[in-house]
Every structure is written in structure tokens, then in C-alpha cells.
Scaffold this active site. Structure first.
Site, mmCIF file in Angstrom:
data_model
loop_
_atom_site.group_PDB
_atom_site.id
_atom_site.type_symbol
_atom_site.label_atom_id
_atom_site.label_comp_id
_atom_site.label_asym_id
_atom_site.label_seq_id
_atom_site.Cartn_x
_atom_site.Cartn_y
_atom_site.Cartn_z
ATOM 1 N N CYS A 26 0.960 -0.774 -21.598
ATOM 2 C CA CYS A 26 1.994 -0.753 -21.373
ATOM 3 C C CYS A 26 3.026 -0.270 -22.578
ATOM 4 C CB CYS A 26 2.537 -2.013 -21.952
ATOM 5 S SG CYS A 26 4.629 -2.941 -21.829
ATOM 6 N N HIS A 55 6.838 -7.330 -0.945
ATOM 7 C CA HIS A 55 5.765 -8.370 -2.263
ATOM 8 C C HIS A 55 5.064 -7.326 -2.994
ATOM 9 C CE1 HIS A 55 3.440 -11.304 1.008
ATOM 10 N NE2 HIS A 55 5.312 -12.242 0.589
ATOM 11 N N ASP A 68 0.873 -1.251 0.593
ATOM 12 C CA ASP A 68 0.350 0.417 -0.022
ATOM 13 C C ASP A 68 0.640 1.128 0.136
ATOM 14 O OD1 ASP A 68 1.379 0.262 2.807
ATOM 15 O OD2 ASP A 68 -1.003 -0.400 3.332
#
Length: 274
Positions: A170, A130, A113
Site C-alpha cells: 500500500c 464483485h 477479469d
């Protein structure tokens, strides 16, 4: 409880460096959703309760190919939520403790977060094992490029929790982008940014050269024990672990101080005792 707090305060008073290890429970006092169990997740996201979709099912990279509006509905909502969330006062307490120590402070967290950075911790002080929702990568990926999600807005239909096109693309191949987060069963995550952070954290630990390191672990459960294991490893030589967790405070072989409280309550009490 008083004895545990006093023992923890004594460890902190004697510290020369501070390592903060944080799991999902760290954000609860900032009013972030508690995803503990299906019921907790569904309370936070009622549309998914109606669909019977669990957190583990949504946090699966296959949806970015199979149903990108579903995938970005979940992650786009979280991106907006985390951007708008104000970190609770416990973050500043930790930053204040660490900034006063000769060895400084570092953070190891499984949270994606970005709350430590929002609370004023420098980028080079935080290791996000992560990944981070505030960074994007190609879904394939076509390259190892990881870019900030600054300026990316993903509109969400609140009744269905589905994203509204256009979705992030992308810049190299034109295909869909996804958050640079390690998801369940994830074979396409680009770990380079997180690995560089972890390498820097481990180098910092090696460079302490005998300074008294105290590890404060907050809100890290046993379901995904990455944070707990790192905290235990980092504190093994000194037994200087302070584990703050209202549900699972136990420490194996009594190698540290367990405090069964929420993060903010415990940090406030400890700050008053130091």
C-alpha cells in the site's frame, strides 16, 4: 432450438437499448478456467488439488494476513492470466449490437477479469459488481483508496503456486495490498468503485425513458445468482430477457427466451439471424 433463436433474434431486432449481464460462463469460450465445482477448479490448478484446497477456501481474504504468499499466488496467477487472455468474438458481437442502438449498451457482470474492457467496452459502460482484479486496495484497509494494478507483476512458483516476494504494498501505509475484489466472507472490501459503476448503470436504465430494452444474460449460474437476479429485475417489465446458458437456461414463469448454448455459439447464431 431454432424457434428460441428466432424469438431472441426478433427481440434484438426490435431493441432500442441493450443490457448485457454476464457471469463466469462468458469467459469459457476465451479458454478461461471453469471453476464450476471442485473438479473443474482443480483441473485448472493441479497444485491446489494436491493440497486439497477448494476455490472457496482460496478466495478468502484472511489468507492475505495469515499467508500472503498463498493468497497472492492464487490472485497473482489470475491477474497474469486475465491480462494475457484474448476475449472471444462474442464480445465484439455484443459491442456491435449495442453501438448501433439509440440507447446504447451497458454491462453488468460478476466477473473480475476485465474482459469487457479488453474487448473495447468503455469503462463507463461496465459495472463490475464483485470488483476487479485489475485494481488494488490496502488489506486493512487504511483508507478507501483504490488504485489500478497497472505495472504490478507478482512472480509465482509454479509447483507450489506461491508468490515470490516482494509483494504489492500500500503506498499510503506500507502494508500489503490485495485485489479490490469481493471475496467470500469479506469484511474489508472497499466497494466504492463498484458502487459508483452500479449507480451509473441504474441511472442509465432510468434515463431510457421507455426505450425498448433487451437484456442478454450469458453464463450466469444459480450458485451465486447475483447476475441472474439483476437480469430478471431489469427485464421484468418487458419480459425481454434472453438467457444463454448451456446448463441452467430455465427462466421462471417463461418471462423471456432460454437458449441452452455456450455464449459464443449462441451469439454467433443470433448475429447471423439479425
Amino acid at each position: 432450438m431454432t424457434e428460441a433463436l428466432e424469438r431472441a433474434a426478433a427481440l434484438l431486432a426490435d431493441a432500442e437499448a441493450l443490457l448485457v449481464c454476464a457471469g463466469a460462463g462468458m469467459g469459457v469460450d476465451s479458454s478461461l478456467p471453469d471453476f464450476r465445482g471442485d473438479e473443474g477448479f482443480w483441473r485448472a490448478y493441479p497444485p491446489y488439488a494436491r493440497l486439497g484446497l477448494r476455490f472457496e477456501e482460496l478466495a478468502d481474504p484472511v489468507h492475505f494476513a495469515a499467508d500472503p504468499e498463498l493468497a497472492w499466488g492464487f490472485y497473482g496467477h489470475r491477474l497474469k492470466l486475465y491480462r494475457e487472455t484474448v476475449p472471444h468474438a462474442g464480445f465484439e458481437i455484443l459491442r456491435g449490437w449495442g453501438s448501433a442502438l439509440p440507447g446504447g449498451v451497458r454491462v453488468f457482470t460478476s466477473n473480475v477479469d476485465g474482459q469487457f474492457q479488453r474487448a473495447g467496452f468503455a469503462e463507463d459502460q461496465v459495472a463490475e459488481c464483485h470488483g476487479s482484479i485489475h485494481h488494488l486496495q490496502c488489506v486493512f484497509p487504511c483508507s478507501r483508496r483504490i488504485s489500478p494494478a497497472d505495472g504490478i507483476e507478482v512472480p509465482i512458483e509454479p509447483e507450489t503456486m506461491r508468490a515470490v516476494s516482494p509483494l504489492p504494498e500500500c503506498p499510503e501505509c506500507g502494508e500489503l495490498e490485495r485485489p479490490n475484489i469481493l471475496m467470500f466472507g469479506d469484511m474489508t472490501w472497499v466497494p466504492d468503485r463498484s458502487q459508483a459503476q452500479l449507480d451509473a448503470l441504474n441511472a442509465w436504465r432510468r434515463g431510457l425513458h421507455g426505450k425498448r430494452l433487451v437484456v442478454v444474460e450469458l453464463g450466469a449460474g444459480q450458485a451465486v445468482p447475483t447476475v441472474r437476479r439483476y437480469a430478471e429485475l431489469a427485464s421484468a417489465a418487458t419480459q425481454s430477457l434472453i438467457r444463454i446458458n448451456p446448463r441452467e437456461p430455465e427462466i421462471r414463469h417463461s418471462r423471456g427466451v432460454p437458449i441452452p448454448m455456450t455464449a459464443l455459439d449462441a451469439l454467433t447464431e443470433l448475429d447471423a439471424l439479425r
